[in-house]
Design an enzyme around this catalytic site. Structure first.
Site, PDB file in Angstrom:
ATOM      1  N   HIS A  43       0.561  -0.727  -0.533  1.00 23.03           N
ATOM      2  CA  HIS A  43      -0.352  -0.267   0.475  1.00 23.03           C
ATOM      3  C   HIS A  43       1.133   1.366   0.295  1.00 23.03           C
ATOM      4  CE1 HIS A  43      -3.739   1.690   0.062  1.00 23.03           C
ATOM      5  NE2 HIS A  43      -3.323   2.260   1.278  1.00 23.03           N
ATOM      6  N   LYS A  82     -10.154   6.405  -3.907  1.00 23.47           N
ATOM      7  CA  LYS A  82      -9.443   7.185  -3.937  1.00 23.47           C
ATOM      8  C   LYS A  82      -7.968   6.568  -4.325  1.00 23.47           C
ATOM      9  CE  LYS A  82      -7.147   8.493   2.009  1.00 23.47           C
ATOM     10  NZ  LYS A  82      -7.732   8.753   2.881  1.00 23.47           N
ATOM     11  N   LYS A 130      -3.848   7.749  -3.055  1.00 28.32           N
ATOM     12  CA  LYS A 130      -2.406   7.724  -2.468  1.00 28.32           C
ATOM     13  C   LYS A 130      -1.439   8.640  -3.500  1.00 28.32           C
ATOM     14  CE  LYS A 130      -2.898   7.443   1.327  1.00 28.32           C
ATOM     15  NZ  LYS A 130      -3.823   8.220   2.437  1.00 28.32           N
ATOM     16  N   ASP A 165      -5.662  11.526  -2.197  1.00 30.16           N
ATOM     17  CA  ASP A 165      -4.890  12.115  -0.645  1.00 30.16           C
ATOM     18  C   ASP A 165      -3.696  12.234  -0.986  1.00 30.16           C
ATOM     19  OD1 ASP A 165      -4.607  12.753   1.896  1.00 30.16           O
ATOM     20  OD2 ASP A 165      -5.174  10.681   2.682  1.00 30.16           O
ATOM     21  N   GLU A 186      -7.512  15.228  -0.344  1.00 30.87           N
ATOM     22  CA  GLU A 186      -7.816  15.373   1.381  1.00 30.87           C
ATOM     23  C   GLU A 186      -5.688  15.960   0.981  1.00 30.87           C
ATOM     24  OE1 GLU A 186      -8.571  11.756   2.112  1.00 30.87           O
ATOM     25  OE2 GLU A 186      -7.551  11.653   4.548  1.00 30.87           O
ATOM     26  N   ASP A 239      -7.520  16.997   6.940  1.00 33.89           N
ATOM     27  CA  ASP A 239      -7.090  15.226   7.936  1.00 33.89           C
ATOM     28  C   ASP A 239      -5.828  15.287   9.194  1.00 33.89           C
ATOM     29  OD1 ASP A 239      -7.126  12.902   8.603  1.00 33.89           O
ATOM     30  OD2 ASP A 239      -5.740  11.519   7.139  1.00 33.89           O
ATOM     31  N   LYS A 251     -11.109  10.657  12.615  1.00 31.34           N
ATOM     32  CA  LYS A 251     -11.287   9.735  12.379  1.00 31.34           C
ATOM     33  C   LYS A 251     -11.120   9.315  14.063  1.00 31.34           C
ATOM     34  CE  LYS A 251      -7.803   9.522   8.278  1.00 31.34           C
ATOM     35  NZ  LYS A 251      -6.493   9.525   7.850  1.00 31.34           N
ATOM     36  N   GLU A 270     -14.524   5.145   4.599  1.00 34.44           N
ATOM     37  CA  GLU A 270     -13.326   4.807   3.810  1.00 34.44           C
ATOM     38  C   GLU A 270     -13.249   3.562   4.805  1.00 34.44           C
ATOM     39  OE1 GLU A 270     -10.441   7.441   3.060  1.00 34.44           O
ATOM     40  OE2 GLU A 270      -9.605   7.316   5.331  1.00 34.44           O
TER      41      GLU A 270
HETATM   42  C1  MUC Z   1      -4.987   8.394   5.276  1.00 35.62           C
HETATM   43  O1  MUC Z   1      -3.954   9.750   5.873  1.00 35.62           O
HETATM   44  O2  MUC Z   1      -5.996   9.079   4.783  1.00 35.62           O
HETATM   45  C2  MUC Z   1      -6.654   5.663   4.845  1.00 35.62           C
HETATM   46  C3  MUC Z   1      -7.092   5.185   3.865  1.00 35.62           C
HETATM   47  C4  MUC Z   1      -5.734   5.377   3.141  1.00 35.62           C
HETATM   48  O3  MUC Z   1      -5.391   4.599   2.197  1.00 35.62           O
HETATM   49  O4  MUC Z   1      -4.568   5.541   4.203  1.00 35.62           O
HETATM   50  C5  MUC Z   1      -5.528   6.860   5.038  1.00 35.62           C
HETATM   51  C6  MUC Z   1      -4.677   7.480   6.064  1.00 35.62           C
HETATM   52 MG    MG Z   2      -5.919  10.827   5.283  1.00 35.39          MG
END
Ligand code: MUC
Ligand code: MG
Length: 382
Positions: free
Chosen positions: A23, A168, A170, A199, A225, A251, A275, A329
């Site tokens: 990941h 989403k 990253k 994000d 994000e 976040d 969170k 999520e």
């Molecule tokens: C984050 O920063 O949101 C949430 C989903 C993911 O893949 O990483 C997290 C952390």
């Molecule tokens: Mg995040």
């Protein structure tokens, strides 16, 4: 009050659970999660479970599995042992007196407390938290394999299964133009029914964000994000006020109710990612959500990639929240090779079905806890 609510014993363990695939995030690539699991017993025999998960040790913020376990064992557990579990705010105040910060550690302990209390009363946690407003929430999946073909296959499968249609991505680890190219290729490969979000996990400076976010929006991204550093509220504010066609979500910048007030006053985000861990527990998540509601800021049910314990506890508090939301999520359990509960929360019609039943409505598997227990396996930290 009878002493049946007295907190009698607290046990902490760190698990190591591999992920189904690497990941990749802006700050690194993870191949396992190391959730800290708290088990708390009351004098009446009731037992509750709590969890705090970090991503990549202390890479997401300052706390790590080891620091969380240490803070609980040495400072937080002694502050609440022999106290009554029913006074949750009182216990949070005691934890704050014993230990500054350490929100993740406090959240794991408070989660176990609320579970034990709700089980004693034979009610679901959402009932202790104000009552349920939502039966389900749209559930996002994160495409973070780093590979376009694999990301698209994952998205396709999840669309066909009726599990996810919010995806989403990253980004932030590669050059921004490479991220834009990657996101654009994924966006072209997804059907119109899918929603694409990104994000950046704080990776960009203000100028990079101002230059590349319009290109991501052009490609079809609708929610962005944490594009800039946690501290960079001026850039967050400018992006929130000037970008057209997408919403900015805070976040890492929004942890405490005071952070939430500051962002609301500055009009520096459209949405808060909530969170439980970073807010320091379920009750404090509600406080941050209350600021969002008062300031006309939307909320999103965020994750730290917890197992089903942390995910179900989060689902309980999210189910109670008023105000405009953008789904959740809580897909952590699906990213892990295996879980530590008998049955996971169901996913139907692209939505997580929010749990019911006493406590968090889970049956935790003690043999699975043993199987992944770091100490029992003699494993080392990352
Ligand atoms: C984050 O920063 O949101 C949430 C989903 C993911 O893949 O990483 C997290 C952390
Ligand atoms: Mg995040």
């Amino acid at each position: 009050m009878s002493n049946e609510f007295t907190i009698e014993r607290i046990q902490v363990r760190i698990l190591d659970i591999p992920t189904i695939r690497p990941h990749k995030l802006s700050f690194g690539s993870i191949q396992r999660q190391s959730p800290v699991i708290v088990q708390l017993w009351l004098r009446n025999g009731a037992c509750g479970f709590g969890e705090a998960a970090t991503i990549g040790g202390p890479s997401w913020n300052e706390e790590s599995p080891e620091s969380i376990a240490h803070a609980i064992e040495h400072y937080l557990a002694p502050a609440v042992l022999e106290q009554k579990a029913s006074g949750i705010e009182h216990l949070l105040a005691r934890m704050d007196m014993a230990c500054k910060g350490n929100a993740f550690a406090k959240s794991a302990l408070e989660m176990a407390l609320i579970d034990a209390l709700a089980r004693t009363l034979n009610i679901p946690a959402w009932q202790l938290l104000g009552g349920k407003l939502h039966e389900s929430l749209p559930l996002a999946w994160t495409l973070a394999s780093g590979d376009v073909e694999r990301d698209l296959q994952e998205a396709q499968l999840r669309l066909e299964q009726g599990r996810h249609r919010i995806f989403k991505m990253k980004i932030g680890a590669r050059a921004p133009q490479d991220d834009v190219a990657h996101v654009s290729r994924i966006a072209r490969g997804l059907p119109d029914t899918a929603t694409l979000t990104v994000d950046v996990n704080q990776a960009w400076d203000g100028n990079t964000a101002r230059r590349y976010l319009p290109q991501l929006i052009e490609a079809g991204v609708t929610l962005i994000e944490q594009p800039v550093a946690k501290w960079n509220v001026p850039a967050l504010r400018q992006l929130t006020q000037e970008l057209k066609g997408a919403l900015i979500m805070a976040d890492e910048t929004v942890c405490t109710p005071q952070d939430a007030m500051m962002l609301a006053r500055e009009q520096a985000s459209h949405v808060f990612s909530l969170k439980v861990a970073k807010h320091g527990g379920l009750l404090r998540t509600r406080k941050v959500a209350a600021v969002a509601e008062a300031a006309d800021i939307g909320w999103y049910g965020g994750t730290m990639l917890e197992t089903s314990i942390g995910s179900a506890a989060s689902a309980h508090v999210f189910s109670t929240l008023p105000g405009a939301h953008h789904g959740c999520e809580l897909f952590g359990p699906q990213l892990l090779v295996d879980d530590i509960v008998e049955q996971q929360m169901p996913i139907r019609d692209f939505a997580l079905q929010l749990p019911d039943g006493p406590g968090y409505g889970l049956t935790v598997s003690l043999s699975q806890l043993d199987r992944f227990d770091r100490a029992l396996a003699g494993r080392q930290p990352l």
